[in-house]
Design a protein around this motif. Sequence first.
Motif, PDB file in Angstrom:
ATOM      1  N   ASN A  66      -6.100   7.229  -2.364  1.00  0.00           N
ATOM      2  CA  ASN A  66      -6.945   7.648  -1.244  1.00  0.00           C
ATOM      3  C   ASN A  66      -8.145   6.729  -1.140  1.00  0.00           C
ATOM      4  O   ASN A  66      -8.551   6.096  -2.128  1.00  0.00           O
ATOM      5  CB  ASN A  66      -7.418   9.094  -1.436  1.00  0.00           C
ATOM      6  N   THR A  86      -7.650  14.994   1.950  1.00  0.00           N
ATOM      7  CA  THR A  86      -8.118  14.228   3.102  1.00  0.00           C
ATOM      8  C   THR A  86      -8.959  15.119   4.005  1.00  0.00           C
ATOM      9  O   THR A  86      -8.721  16.320   4.127  1.00  0.00           O
ATOM     10  CB  THR A  86      -6.931  13.649   3.888  1.00  0.00           C
ATOM     11  N   SER A  88     -13.015  15.215   6.479  1.00  0.00           N
ATOM     12  CA  SER A  88     -14.316  14.658   6.811  1.00  0.00           C
ATOM     13  C   SER A  88     -15.399  15.608   6.312  1.00  0.00           C
ATOM     14  O   SER A  88     -15.305  16.827   6.497  1.00  0.00           O
ATOM     15  CB  SER A  88     -14.431  14.465   8.333  1.00  0.00           C
ATOM     16  N   SER A 265     -15.585  10.197   5.009  1.00  0.00           N
ATOM     17  CA  SER A 265     -14.191  10.374   5.425  1.00  0.00           C
ATOM     18  C   SER A 265     -13.263  10.040   4.273  1.00  0.00           C
ATOM     19  O   SER A 265     -13.341   8.946   3.694  1.00  0.00           O
ATOM     20  CB  SER A 265     -13.865   9.473   6.625  1.00  0.00           C
ATOM     21  N   GLN A 267      -9.322   9.694   3.280  1.00  0.00           N
ATOM     22  CA  GLN A 267      -7.995   9.583   3.887  1.00  0.00           C
ATOM     23  C   GLN A 267      -7.052   8.815   2.974  1.00  0.00           C
ATOM     24  O   GLN A 267      -7.480   8.142   2.047  1.00  0.00           O
ATOM     25  CB  GLN A 267      -8.090   8.884   5.247  1.00  0.00           C
ATOM     26  N   GLY A 268      -5.777   8.958   3.262  1.00  0.00           N
ATOM     27  CA  GLY A 268      -4.776   8.282   2.450  1.00  0.00           C
ATOM     28  C   GLY A 268      -4.848   6.775   2.605  1.00  0.00           C
ATOM     29  O   GLY A 268      -5.052   6.264   3.708  1.00  0.00           O
ATOM     30  N   ASP A 269      -4.683   6.086   1.492  1.00  0.00           N
ATOM     31  CA  ASP A 269      -4.679   4.621   1.483  1.00  0.00           C
ATOM     32  C   ASP A 269      -3.229   4.159   1.334  1.00  0.00           C
ATOM     33  O   ASP A 269      -2.703   4.053   0.227  1.00  0.00           O
ATOM     34  CB  ASP A 269      -5.544   4.116   0.316  1.00  0.00           C
ATOM     35  N   THR A 358       4.395   8.857   5.603  1.00  0.00           N
ATOM     36  CA  THR A 358       3.921   9.568   6.792  1.00  0.00           C
ATOM     37  C   THR A 358       4.414  11.005   6.817  1.00  0.00           C
ATOM     38  O   THR A 358       3.651  11.931   7.123  1.00  0.00           O
ATOM     39  CB  THR A 358       4.392   8.839   8.066  1.00  0.00           C
TER      40      THR A 358
END
Length: 447
Positions: A66, A86, A88, A265, A267-269, A358
């Motif tokens: 992440n 994940t 905000s 934020s 999020q997935g890396d 995904t």
Amino acid sequence: MSSIDPATMAQQLATFDVQSFRQRYTNQAAQYQSKLDALGKVESALREFRTAVNEMNNSSSGIIKNSAKVSSEGIFTASAESNALTGSYQVFVEQVATSHQVSVGMPDSLEPTTEVPVTGSLTLAVGGKELELDLSTLDSDGDGDGKASIADLVSAINHHADNPGVNATLVRSGGKTHFMLSSEETGQTNAVNVSASGTGQAWFDDAFANLNTLSPAKDAVIWIGEKDSGLKLENSSNTFSNAIDGVELTVTKAQQNGELPLTLSVQGDKEGTKEQITQFIDAYNALMSTLDKYSKVDAETNTRAALASDPTLRSIESQVKSTVRGEFAGMRLSQIGIEIGRDGKMKLDSEAFEKAQTNNSTTLETMFNGDNNLLDSLDTLVEPYLQFSSGLFKSRKDALKQNIERIDDKKVALERKYQMSYDRYLKQFTQMNTIMRQMNQTQSLFG
């Protein structure tokens, strides 16, 4: 009748007596050593594989990567572990943690050479730890003059084995020398407390009773959400590890009242995750290549590797292949784009893997990480082979070393046998040579 060289003849015959044994022992030792070296290479490869697996399966790192981004730089930084959710988040930094720093109320005439008392004690306390410094120990230059300087005191504090976490320094500023104490750690609980007693010199005792605060001991304060209405968190360090699950925040600067919170934020890396998968594939292929190198039989040249058909290597290869082909969290590697080709090499179908990222990112993490899943199963599999005291590789290597030692003992015994044969032959040929000379001398008498 010509004479003979007894030493040469004795050496040739004694060598002939032991030559076949020498060759046999040399070949046996070479075979044992070759197997020992090969086992060492395989063991190293297996350890490297296990290390790579564990680096992707621990409390701070997993297959899933992440990333954490902050809407504005300079206030705080953040990093996200694989278990971070994940989303905000709003973060306001009210205060950064600082370490306590004070100036001791020494006389304006203070110099590094100023003498200090060598009776009584100086007590320093930080964070629940305490040092009571016996001032009589300051006179450590060996001259026995019973004198010590402020510089000696600074050195004694900084180098004492029981220093509670305080640094002492002499700073020259504005034409004056200042004696300063600083806590090594930030936060309110790490404030410096100091006092002198029993010195018999009021100026010294008063100096430590009158401290000028240069930097207060403060905790870091942040808000998850709006200031005064969100969740307030305080920490003695500027690094918050438990504010948000899986996210580590390090604050560097406080915000002003009225400023808006910054946006964090998480999020997935995808690229980072793909890199982890690639490292796993490389680790698997490196292990399989090593196993193949030391266990194969070349049918064309009819040559055998040092550990050809070795049951230990066959077992490792079979178990690892069976494990990676297994099902974890309801999925197999082939379903996320990782295939093992006919050549035995593991390959990544980037398109299929990106689709799995995904559609099944949560399942992907569960498949690799966690108890009894893929990486944990691989670690459990190889552990018995690598234990230092009772591992299978250790027992195999120990047995080979013992065989080599026995061969060495046989070589020593063989050298004794050679020497005995040499001595016997030398004696025999020396006697023969003597008889031949006598015969030659007798023959010469008859012209």
